[in-house]
Scaffold this motif. Sequence first.
Motif, PDB file in Angstrom:
ATOM      1  N   MET A   1      -8.090 -10.235 -13.442  1.00 18.05           N
ATOM      2  CA  MET A   1      -7.416 -10.871 -14.637  1.00 18.05           C
ATOM      3  C   MET A   1      -7.260 -12.845 -13.531  1.00 18.05           C
ATOM      4  N   SER A   2      -7.311 -13.223 -14.652  1.00 18.66           N
ATOM      5  CA  SER A   2      -7.157 -14.704 -14.771  1.00 18.66           C
ATOM      6  C   SER A   2      -5.110 -15.004 -14.134  1.00 18.66           C
ATOM      7  N   LEU A   3      -5.430 -15.948 -12.913  1.00 16.42           N
ATOM      8  CA  LEU A   3      -4.002 -16.385 -12.490  1.00 16.42           C
ATOM      9  C   LEU A   3      -3.374 -17.042 -13.551  1.00 16.42           C
ATOM     10  N   ASN A   4      -4.429 -17.755 -14.350  1.00 15.53           N
ATOM     11  CA  ASN A   4      -3.516 -19.228 -15.414  1.00 15.53           C
ATOM     12  C   ASN A   4      -3.166 -18.258 -15.633  1.00 15.53           C
ATOM     13  N   ASP A   5      -1.503 -20.103 -15.553  1.00 18.77           N
ATOM     14  CA  ASP A   5      -0.827 -19.424 -16.965  1.00 18.77           C
ATOM     15  C   ASP A   5       0.067 -17.966 -16.973  1.00 18.77           C
ATOM     16  N   LYS A   6      -0.091 -17.335 -15.648  1.00 16.65           N
ATOM     17  CA  LYS A   6       0.580 -15.973 -15.112  1.00 16.65           C
ATOM     18  C   LYS A   6       2.149 -16.248 -15.281  1.00 16.65           C
ATOM     19  N   VAL A   7       2.413 -15.413 -15.956  1.00 18.60           N
ATOM     20  CA  VAL A   7       4.463 -15.935 -14.940  1.00 18.60           C
ATOM     21  C   VAL A   7       4.264 -14.317 -14.252  1.00 18.60           C
ATOM     22  N   ILE A   8       4.818 -14.517 -12.610  1.00 18.77           N
ATOM     23  CA  ILE A   8       4.728 -13.855 -11.655  1.00 18.77           C
ATOM     24  C   ILE A   8       6.126 -14.042 -11.095  1.00 18.77           C
ATOM     25  N   VAL A   9       6.527 -13.216 -10.991  1.00 23.58           N
ATOM     26  CA  VAL A   9       8.033 -12.584  -9.960  1.00 23.58           C
ATOM     27  C   VAL A   9       7.427 -12.210  -8.634  1.00 23.58           C
ATOM     28  N   VAL A  10       8.289 -13.024  -7.228  1.00 18.70           N
ATOM     29  CA  VAL A  10       8.142 -12.508  -5.717  1.00 18.70           C
ATOM     30  C   VAL A  10       9.618 -12.299  -5.840  1.00 18.70           C
ATOM     31  N   THR A  11       9.488 -11.552  -5.622  1.00 21.30           N
ATOM     32  CA  THR A  11      10.823 -11.324  -4.929  1.00 21.30           C
ATOM     33  C   THR A  11      10.799 -11.303  -3.141  1.00 21.30           C
ATOM     34  N   GLY A  12      12.162 -11.357  -2.598  1.00 24.43           N
ATOM     35  CA  GLY A  12      11.805 -11.876  -0.839  1.00 24.43           C
ATOM     36  C   GLY A  12      10.546 -12.582  -0.509  1.00 24.43           C
ATOM     37  N   ALA A  13      11.080 -13.819  -1.594  1.00 23.61           N
ATOM     38  CA  ALA A  13      10.056 -15.580  -1.966  1.00 23.61           C
ATOM     39  C   ALA A  13      10.155 -16.391  -0.323  1.00 23.61           C
ATOM     40  N   SER A  14      11.442 -16.661   0.678  1.00 23.73           N
ATOM     41  CA  SER A  14      12.424 -17.180   0.561  1.00 23.73           C
ATOM     42  C   SER A  14      10.799 -17.600   1.812  1.00 23.73           C
ATOM     43  N   SER A  15      10.523 -16.370   2.708  1.00 17.27           N
ATOM     44  CA  SER A  15       9.764 -16.616   3.448  1.00 17.27           C
ATOM     45  C   SER A  15       8.710 -15.290   4.111  1.00 17.27           C
ATOM     46  N   GLY A  16       8.098 -15.486   4.805  1.00 15.91           N
ATOM     47  CA  GLY A  16       6.764 -14.355   4.994  1.00 15.91           C
ATOM     48  C   GLY A  16       6.149 -14.593   4.318  1.00 15.91           C
ATOM     49  N   ILE A  17       5.378 -13.729   3.725  1.00 18.56           N
ATOM     50  CA  ILE A  17       3.949 -12.975   3.124  1.00 18.56           C
ATOM     51  C   ILE A  17       5.098 -13.069   1.586  1.00 18.56           C
ATOM     52  N   GLY A  18       5.703 -13.086   1.315  1.00 18.61           N
ATOM     53  CA  GLY A  18       6.010 -13.820   0.128  1.00 18.61           C
ATOM     54  C   GLY A  18       5.602 -15.425  -0.527  1.00 18.61           C
ATOM     55  N   ALA A  19       6.529 -15.959   0.484  1.00 20.95           N
ATOM     56  CA  ALA A  19       6.478 -17.592   0.379  1.00 20.95           C
ATOM     57  C   ALA A  19       5.232 -17.639   0.480  1.00 20.95           C
ATOM     58  N   LEU A  20       3.968 -17.213   1.182  1.00 18.52           N
ATOM     59  CA  LEU A  20       2.916 -17.661   1.313  1.00 18.52           C
ATOM     60  C   LEU A  20       2.046 -16.987  -0.024  1.00 18.52           C
ATOM     61  N   ALA A  21       2.471 -15.940   0.138  1.00 17.79           N
ATOM     62  CA  ALA A  21       1.906 -15.363  -1.651  1.00 17.79           C
ATOM     63  C   ALA A  21       2.398 -15.820  -2.681  1.00 17.79           C
ATOM     64  N   ALA A  22       3.416 -16.419  -2.977  1.00 16.65           N
ATOM     65  CA  ALA A  22       3.577 -17.417  -3.873  1.00 16.65           C
ATOM     66  C   ALA A  22       3.095 -19.119  -4.226  1.00 16.65           C
ATOM     67  N   GLN A  23       2.891 -19.084  -3.039  1.00 14.46           N
ATOM     68  CA  GLN A  23       2.000 -20.736  -2.881  1.00 14.46           C
ATOM     69  C   GLN A  23       0.531 -20.441  -3.491  1.00 14.46           C
ATOM     70  N   MET A  24       0.513 -19.282  -2.644  1.00 15.31           N
ATOM     71  CA  MET A  24      -1.123 -19.207  -3.067  1.00 15.31           C
ATOM     72  C   MET A  24      -1.657 -18.425  -5.149  1.00 15.31           C
ATOM     73  N   LEU A  25      -0.392 -18.219  -5.088  1.00 14.25           N
ATOM     74  CA  LEU A  25      -0.220 -18.092  -6.342  1.00 14.25           C
ATOM     75  C   LEU A  25      -0.497 -19.335  -7.443  1.00 14.25           C
ATOM     76  N   SER A  26       0.749 -19.745  -7.241  1.00 12.04           N
ATOM     77  CA  SER A  26       0.787 -20.749  -7.710  1.00 12.04           C
ATOM     78  C   SER A  26      -0.514 -21.859  -7.566  1.00 12.04           C
ATOM     79  N   GLU A  27      -1.297 -21.936  -6.478  1.00 14.34           N
ATOM     80  CA  GLU A  27      -2.349 -22.584  -6.608  1.00 14.34           C
ATOM     81  C   GLU A  27      -3.844 -22.012  -7.287  1.00 14.34           C
ATOM     82  N   GLN A  28      -3.216 -21.281  -7.605  1.00 16.53           N
ATOM     83  CA  GLN A  28      -4.606 -20.233  -9.041  1.00 16.53           C
ATOM     84  C   GLN A  28      -4.113 -20.232 -10.035  1.00 16.53           C
ATOM     85  N   GLY A  29      -3.207 -21.219 -10.126  1.00 21.79           N
ATOM     86  CA  GLY A  29      -2.661 -21.220 -12.016  1.00 21.79           C
ATOM     87  C   GLY A  29      -1.458 -20.376 -12.333  1.00 21.79           C
ATOM     88  N   ALA A  30      -0.394 -19.662 -11.501  1.00 21.82           N
ATOM     89  CA  ALA A  30       0.331 -18.904 -12.559  1.00 21.82           C
ATOM     90  C   ALA A  30       1.184 -19.597 -12.194  1.00 21.82           C
TER      91      ALA A  30
END
Length: 258
Positions: A1-30
Motif C-alpha cells: 500500500m502506498s502511504l502517500n496521502d493516507k491518514v494514519i493515527v499513531v497513539t503513544g506518539a509523544s516519544s519512543g517508537i511511536g514518535a519515530l514511526a510517525a516521523q517515518m510515515l510522514s517522510e513517506q507522504g502520509a
Amino acid sequence: MSLNDKVIVVTGASSGIGALAAQMLSEQGATVVLAARSVDKLQEVSTGMMGAYKLLELNVGDQHSVDSGFKQIYDEFGRIDCLINNAGYGSFQYCDEMPVEEFAEMMNVNYLGVVRCTKAVLPMMKAASSGRIVNVASIAGKIGTSKSTAYTATKHAVLGFSSALRQEVREYGITVSTINPGPIDTPFFNIADPEGHYVNNVKWFMMKPERVAKAMVAAVRTGTTEVNLPWVAGVGAKFYQLFPRLADVLSYRMLNKK
C-alpha cells in the motif's frame, strides 16, 4: 500500500517508537495524526515531521477522550486509513507486591485502550472495505518473565484480541498486524525500571527504537500478520509454545533479569 496521502493515527506518539514511526510515515507522504496525553511532547516530535500532520491530545484509558478525539479526526479528514495502537506502559513488580488497582489500570491502558481506539475506527473502515490496524504488543505477551505478571497479561490480551479481530474483519478488506518486540532502548523503562536494574542486565540485547519503528511502518505498507523482534525472540516463543516445561527450565536464569 502506498502511504502517500493516507491518514494514519499513531497513539503513544509523544516519544519512543511511536514518535519515530510517525516521523517515518510522514517522510513517506502520509498525513499523520500524532496522539498522546502530552501536547508539549507531541509538539517536540512534530519538529521532525516532513508532511501534513495533526496533534491530538488523547488518553486511550478514557472513553470520553477517545470518542472526542476520533470525532475530531473524522471531522477534519473524513476518514482514517490506518490505526497504529502503540500507547502503553509497564511497571515491573512482583505479583504479590503490586496492588490490584495497578493491574487494573495497566489493563485499562494497554489492552482496553487498544479496544477503544479500534472500535472507534472499525465502522468507517468496514464501510470503506479497507483499512489497516497495527497493534504494538510485545514478545512478553508470548513469553512471561518474573516481575511482569501485569504487563505480560496486558500484551497477551492484545495478541488474543488481534487474532480474533483478524478473523472478523478479513471479509471487509481490513488487515490486523501485531508487532512483538523484545526490550527497546526507549523512555518506556523510565517507569517500568526506574532503578535501571533490568536495563543494565539486558543492555546487550536491547534493540534500537529505529529498528522497531521501521517494522511498524513496514506493517502499515504490507499488512503482514505478525512481526517478532528480534528474530531469535520469535524462535524462543515458538519453542516455548511447543515445549513449555523444558523452556521454563532452560530459560529461567536467562529471562528473569528484572
